[in-house]
Design a protein around this motif. Structure first.
Motif, short mmCIF file in Angstrom:
data_model
loop_
_atom_site.label_atom_id
_atom_site.label_comp_id
_atom_site.label_asym_id
_atom_site.label_seq_id
_atom_site.Cartn_x
_atom_site.Cartn_y
_atom_site.Cartn_z
N GLU A 73 3.46 65.45 40.35
CA GLU A 73 2.92 65.12 41.67
C GLU A 73 3.91 65.47 42.78
N LEU A 74 5.20 65.25 42.53
CA LEU A 74 6.18 65.62 43.54
C LEU A 74 6.27 67.13 43.71
N SER A 75 6.02 67.86 42.63
CA SER A 75 6.09 69.32 42.68
C SER A 75 4.84 69.91 43.32
N VAL A 76 3.68 69.34 42.99
CA VAL A 76 2.40 69.83 43.52
C VAL A 76 1.60 68.61 43.99
N PRO A 77 1.85 68.10 45.18
CA PRO A 77 1.14 66.91 45.65
C PRO A 77 -0.37 67.10 45.63
N GLY A 78 -1.06 66.13 45.07
CA GLY A 78 -2.52 66.18 45.01
C GLY A 78 -3.08 66.73 43.73
N VAL A 79 -2.24 67.13 42.78
CA VAL A 79 -2.76 67.67 41.52
C VAL A 79 -3.39 66.55 40.71
N GLU A 80 -4.49 66.83 40.04
CA GLU A 80 -5.19 65.86 39.21
C GLU A 80 -5.27 66.38 37.78
N ALA A 81 -5.27 65.46 36.82
CA ALA A 81 -5.22 65.83 35.40
C ALA A 81 -6.35 65.17 34.63
N HIS A 82 -6.80 65.86 33.58
CA HIS A 82 -7.83 65.33 32.68
C HIS A 82 -7.49 65.81 31.27
N TYR A 83 -7.84 64.98 30.27
CA TYR A 83 -7.47 65.30 28.88
C TYR A 83 -8.58 64.83 27.95
N GLU A 84 -8.84 65.64 26.91
CA GLU A 84 -9.85 65.27 25.91
C GLU A 84 -9.36 65.67 24.52
N GLU A 85 -9.76 64.87 23.54
CA GLU A 85 -9.57 65.23 22.14
C GLU A 85 -10.93 65.26 21.45
N GLN A 86 -11.22 66.35 20.73
CA GLN A 86 -12.44 66.46 19.93
C GLN A 86 -12.02 66.88 18.53
N GLY A 87 -11.94 65.88 17.64
CA GLY A 87 -11.42 66.16 16.31
C GLY A 87 -9.96 66.55 16.40
N VAL A 88 -9.63 67.74 15.90
CA VAL A 88 -8.24 68.20 15.95
C VAL A 88 -7.96 69.06 17.18
N GLN A 89 -8.99 69.25 18.02
CA GLN A 89 -8.83 70.09 19.21
C GLN A 89 -8.40 69.24 20.40
N ARG A 90 -7.34 69.69 21.06
CA ARG A 90 -6.82 68.98 22.23
C ARG A 90 -6.89 69.90 23.44
N THR A 91 -7.44 69.39 24.55
CA THR A 91 -7.58 70.20 25.76
C THR A 91 -7.17 69.39 26.97
N ALA A 92 -6.42 70.03 27.85
CA ALA A 92 -6.00 69.40 29.10
C ALA A 92 -6.35 70.32 30.27
N TRP A 93 -6.74 69.70 31.38
CA TRP A 93 -7.07 70.43 32.60
C TRP A 93 -6.21 69.91 33.74
N LEU A 94 -5.83 70.79 34.64
CA LEU A 94 -5.21 70.45 35.91
C LEU A 94 -6.01 71.10 37.02
N VAL A 95 -6.29 70.37 38.09
CA VAL A 95 -7.00 70.94 39.23
C VAL A 95 -6.34 70.50 40.52
N HIS A 96 -6.51 71.31 41.55
CA HIS A 96 -5.96 70.98 42.87
C HIS A 96 -6.98 71.39 43.92
N ALA A 97 -6.95 70.69 45.05
CA ALA A 97 -7.91 70.95 46.13
C ALA A 97 -7.77 72.35 46.72
N ASP A 98 -6.62 73.01 46.53
CA ASP A 98 -6.46 74.36 47.07
C ASP A 98 -7.13 75.42 46.20
N GLY A 99 -7.81 74.99 45.12
CA GLY A 99 -8.49 75.92 44.24
C GLY A 99 -7.72 76.31 43.00
N SER A 100 -6.50 75.85 42.90
CA SER A 100 -5.70 76.13 41.69
C SER A 100 -6.22 75.28 40.53
N TRP A 101 -6.17 75.87 39.34
CA TRP A 101 -6.62 75.12 38.16
C TRP A 101 -5.95 75.70 36.91
N ALA A 102 -5.93 74.88 35.88
CA ALA A 102 -5.39 75.33 34.59
C ALA A 102 -6.11 74.58 33.48
#
Length: 373
Positions: free
Chosen positions: A280-309
């Protein structure tokens, strides 16, 4: 209702035997402040009077009880309601209430302002310790302040409870200010603190506890405690926190402008508080989400400026990372994890804090520095 033995057991579990906070917790009927609450797992309303045993168990457990989701407060909900959105008010878990108050170094005769009256429970515990005339609590929601005041009065406590926006102005001056919500800027609370006064707060989206003492120059200096806490971000007026589901849905399966292999296993960023705070200090406003489905792990990052991962992998394998927008958020995250691995820790916790009158927190530790607010 014979609530006293439950409150005494709760007090014994959240305070040391010699603590001055044991008796205030033991003598505060927490169930009065949470007659209804939300079961977050099922998004279902729980009515205390419908099941006294369950009510006592919930109220006198060391857990937070969510009282409002989005704009819907449990007090005005029907059993059929299934609210969406994020929690916006709660009765904080008692151990954290005690920890925040203890960080305040309260003393007899100190005037305390509690930011975030919420259910009124924290205010009740503080008033039991300091006395009614030395405690004022504030909340931005007039319904919450009215109900908190009524419930406090019902148990014989009459501290002042005011409707105010702690992001703009706090009425009065105080020796101690303890915030039970996460603040985006500290200008208003700093202005309401007397010289020599002490501030205890968390910061919006940064799960740290800042303690700082105000000097005669109008600034405050302190530390980031090794202790940790995460509170709901304070609201301004009737504004509610944004529902971010649409942002995550939009990039859920999108092909990235840049596709690469990550260095580290997929991480639930929200649960890794040190990493989350540094991100948050590096990229103020970044939001995170995480899910596990069985052995699969997925994480998302999004920001209001349109950046995402988006990073996805099986178990602890290196993930496939998709990124888009003006910034490569996963690369920022991996730089933080590089530092954690190389140094064995991150510099934020235990760092020095200098809060300037504009409400900005300036952190420093060794050669590292950052600002917030």
């Amino acid at each position: 209702m014979d609530w006293k033995p439950y409150a005494e057991r709760l007090a014994a579990s959240v305070t040391p035997a010699v603590s001055r906070w044991r008796e205030p917790v033991a003598s505060t009927p927490r169930h009065v402040f949470v007659p209804r609450w939300w079961d977050l797992d099922q998004r279902a309303l729980r009515e205390g009077s419908a099941d006294e045993a369950a009510w006592l168990h919930a109220a006198y457990s060391d857990t937070s009880l969510v009282t409002r989701i989005g704009a819907l407060h449990a007090d005005s909900a029907s059993p059929a309601d299934r609210p969406t959105g994020v929690p916006t008010s709660s009765s904080t878990l008692p151990s954290l209430v005690v920890r925040m108050l203890r960080h305040g170094h309260l003393y007899d005769g100190a005037d305390l302002f509690v930011v975030g009256a919420g259910s009124g429970y924290t205010t009740a515990v503080a008033a039991q310790r300091l006395g009614d005339k030395h405690v004022v609590a504030g909340d931005v929601d007039p319904y919450l302040t009215e109900v908190a005041m009524d419930r406090l009065d019902s148990i014989g406590l009459t501290p002042q409870v005011v409707t105010c926006d702690a992001t703009t102005e706090i009425p009065g001056e105080f020796d101690r200010i303890v915030s039970m919500v996460a603040l985006p800027n500290l200008a208003a609370v700093l202005a309401a603190l007397r010289p020599g006064g002490r501030l205890v707060t968390t910061l919006a989206r940064v799960p740290i506890i800042v303690t700082a003492d105000k000097g005669d120059d109008g600034t405050a200096r302190g530390v980031v405690e090794w202790d940790r806490a995460g509170f709901m971000s304070t609201r301004s007026g009737a504004e509610l926190p944004p529902d971010l589901r649409e942002s995550f849905t939009a990039v859920r399966d999108r092909e990235g402008e840049a596709v690469s292999q990550g260095r580290y296993p997929v991480l639930n960023v929200s649960a890794a508080w040190d990493v989350r705070a540094m991100l948050e200090l590096s990229v103020p406003g970044v939001e995170a989400h995480y899910e596990e489905q069985g052995v699969q792990r997925t994480a998302w990052l999004v920001h209001a400026d349109g950046s995402w991962a988006r990073a996805s992998a099986t178990r602890l394998e290196p993930p496939t990372v998709h990124q888009g927008g003006p910034r490569r958020l996963w690369q920022v995250l991996e730089r933080i994890r590089n530092r954690l691995n190389a140094e064995g820790g991150l510099p934020l916790y235990g760092s020095h804090v200098h809060i300037t009158p504009d409400g900005v927190c300036h952190f420093s530790r060794g050669k590292w520095s950052a600002s917030f607010g």
